[in-house]
Design an enzyme around this catalytic site. Structure first.
Site, mmCIF file in Angstrom:
data_model
loop_
_atom_site.group_PDB
_atom_site.id
_atom_site.type_symbol
_atom_site.label_atom_id
_atom_site.label_comp_id
_atom_site.label_asym_id
_atom_site.label_seq_id
_atom_site.Cartn_x
_atom_site.Cartn_y
_atom_site.Cartn_z
ATOM 1 N NE ARG A 139 -8.493 -7.633 -5.645
ATOM 2 C CZ ARG A 139 -7.176 -7.728 -5.445
ATOM 3 N NH1 ARG A 139 -6.339 -7.286 -6.376
ATOM 4 N NH2 ARG A 139 -6.694 -8.261 -4.344
ATOM 5 C CB SER A 157 -0.956 0.006 1.195
ATOM 6 O OG SER A 157 -2.039 -0.870 0.960
ATOM 7 C CE1 TYR A 188 -5.115 2.309 3.148
ATOM 8 C CE2 TYR A 188 -5.251 0.051 3.928
ATOM 9 C CZ TYR A 188 -4.599 1.029 3.212
ATOM 10 O OH TYR A 188 -3.435 0.738 2.554
#
Length: 418
Positions: A176, A79, A191
């Site tokens: 996705r 990330s 998040y």
């Protein structure tokens, strides 16, 4: 030997490692000369800024034949990819291709008529229409209402419903992460996949160019880097893949075992929220540009906005940010709850953290492989901590990160910055 050096040597010992390999770097924009004890190595001019702190310890894997870790090892930054994508989206704003506060539906028609998931009852999803369009600011600050299944209960339940129904998960970003919101955009913080969608925006605003190629042309080359460039889908880059640092996972007993696959490895698409592989030099060049007097990537005013608190004090967004403290605690250190906020691209520390000598004004984030980056624009200094270990924020890594910061800041304060 400093206390941190002793701790680092102990934690990265080959016989009983707690963290098998660590790279710590700090850069500034000054051209200052550090005191002799500031770094293990001589001061070196990097592509941007001056490397004023450098420590490399441990080994490149937990396998018996592991070699001493080299600083040019390739890292899967997970990330920490989000910062690079954030900069790319901010470049689009600097170019006038999109406005920070206009709806992104002109680029992402997938966001038209978004729904909010309010409950999951058995196999039934309870949805209601969203009334607020998603903007680039929402994506950059995780206030869009988008999440990940592992960060919100309702999204996890939805994923379980789809799994029971035999829905095959896709690895294509637009499939996705085609999921409902969990709150009205701008009213909370979660998040999630906002930066994955930001990467799609960047690609579409540039004629469908791949995110990897956009990064090459507009970030890596602009910083003066040369091939091989950071990449997605690293298995397709054998010369780069051969240099990847081996991963490890810490067992509940504290032992390290090899880890060959990461959840963010995506062989089919390029996720703006994860999946980038690069060297320490590559990533630090970006951080150095953010503290430069003459930045190459963004306008100075845009960088200043990155460091501006985006959440209203005591708002639901701040409370939700605090509710997911495990996602950023290793990055921020033991900061007081009333001193945390979010900027454009990372968590923002609004006050000093005396336990680790960390000054206020730090913007930072990290990655699941225990990557940590931070930037202090006011002091014109940035730092990068890297290993390749799961789980994120485990006690061993968190202790090392806090000790690294304390070691650096204590030494940084001894420098004459006049």
């Amino acid at each position: 030997m400093s206390d941190f050096d002793a701790l680092l040597a102990n934690y990265t010992s080959k016989e009983t490692p707690k963290v098998h390999g660590v790279i710590c770097k700090c850069v500034d924009r000054h051209g200052i000369c550090p005191t002799p004890h500031l770094a293990k190595r001589d001061l070196r001019l990097t592509l941007l800024g001056n490397e004023i702190y450098s420590k490399v310890a441990g080994y490149d894997s937990v396998l018996p034949g592991a070699s001493p870790l080299r600083e040019d090892v390739v890292l899967k930054v997970a990330s920490a990819t989000k910062l690079i994508t954030s900069i790319a989206l901010l470049q689009c704003i600097d170019k006038g291709l999109i406005d920070l506060d206009e709806p992104v539906t002109k680029v992402l028609p997938e966001f038209d008529q978004k729904q909010i998931l309010t409950d999951v009852s058995g196999s039934d999803l309870v949805l209601e229409p969203s009334k607020t369009p998603i903007t680039a600011r929402h994506l950059l600050t995780h206030t869009s209402g988008l999440g990940y299944p592992f960060t919100h209960r309702l999204l996890r339940l939805r994923a379980e419903v789809r799994n029971r129904a035999g829905v095959s998960p896709s690895l294509r970003v637009t499939e996705r992460y085609e999921m409902p919101l969990v709150f009205e955009p701008g009213t909370g913080w979660l998040y999630g996949c906002s930066l994955d969608w930001a990467g799609v925006i960047v690609s579409r605003l540039h004629g469908g160019i791949s995110l990897e190629q956009y990064f090459v042309e507009n970030i890596w080359q602009r910083l003066g880097l040369s091939e091989p460039f950071p990449c997605f889908n690293i298995a397709r880059h054998p010369e780069y893949n051969a240099r990847v640092m081996g991963g490890a996972i810490q067992t509940p007993e504290g032992r390290l075992q090899p880890k060959d696959h990461w959840a963010f490895d995506n062989p089919e698409d390029q996720d703006g929220g994860s999946g980038l592989s690069c060297t320490t030099k590559d990533y630090v060049a970006v951080l150095a540009d953010l503290v430069s007097d003459s930045p190459k990537l963004l306008k100075p005013a845009t960088i200043a906005e990155m460091f501006t608190p985006q959440l209203e004090a005591k708002s639901p967004g701040v409370q939700m940010l605090l509710g997911l403290r495990p996602a950023w605690d290793t990055v921020s250190g033991p900061i007081a709850e009333n001193a945390i906020n979010h900027g454009l691209g990372g968590v923002l520390c609004m006050d000093d953290v005396p336990e680790i000598d960390q000054p206020k004004g730090m913007l930072g984030w990290g990655g699941a492989s225990n990557i940590v980056w931070w930037v202090n624009r006011e002091l014109r200094v940035a730092g990068f901590f890297a290993t390749q270990q799961a789980p994120f924020g485990n006690p061993s890594v968190t202790r090392l990160v806090n000790a690294w910061k304390k070691d650096f800041w204590a030494q940084f304060k001894t420098i004459d910055h006049a």
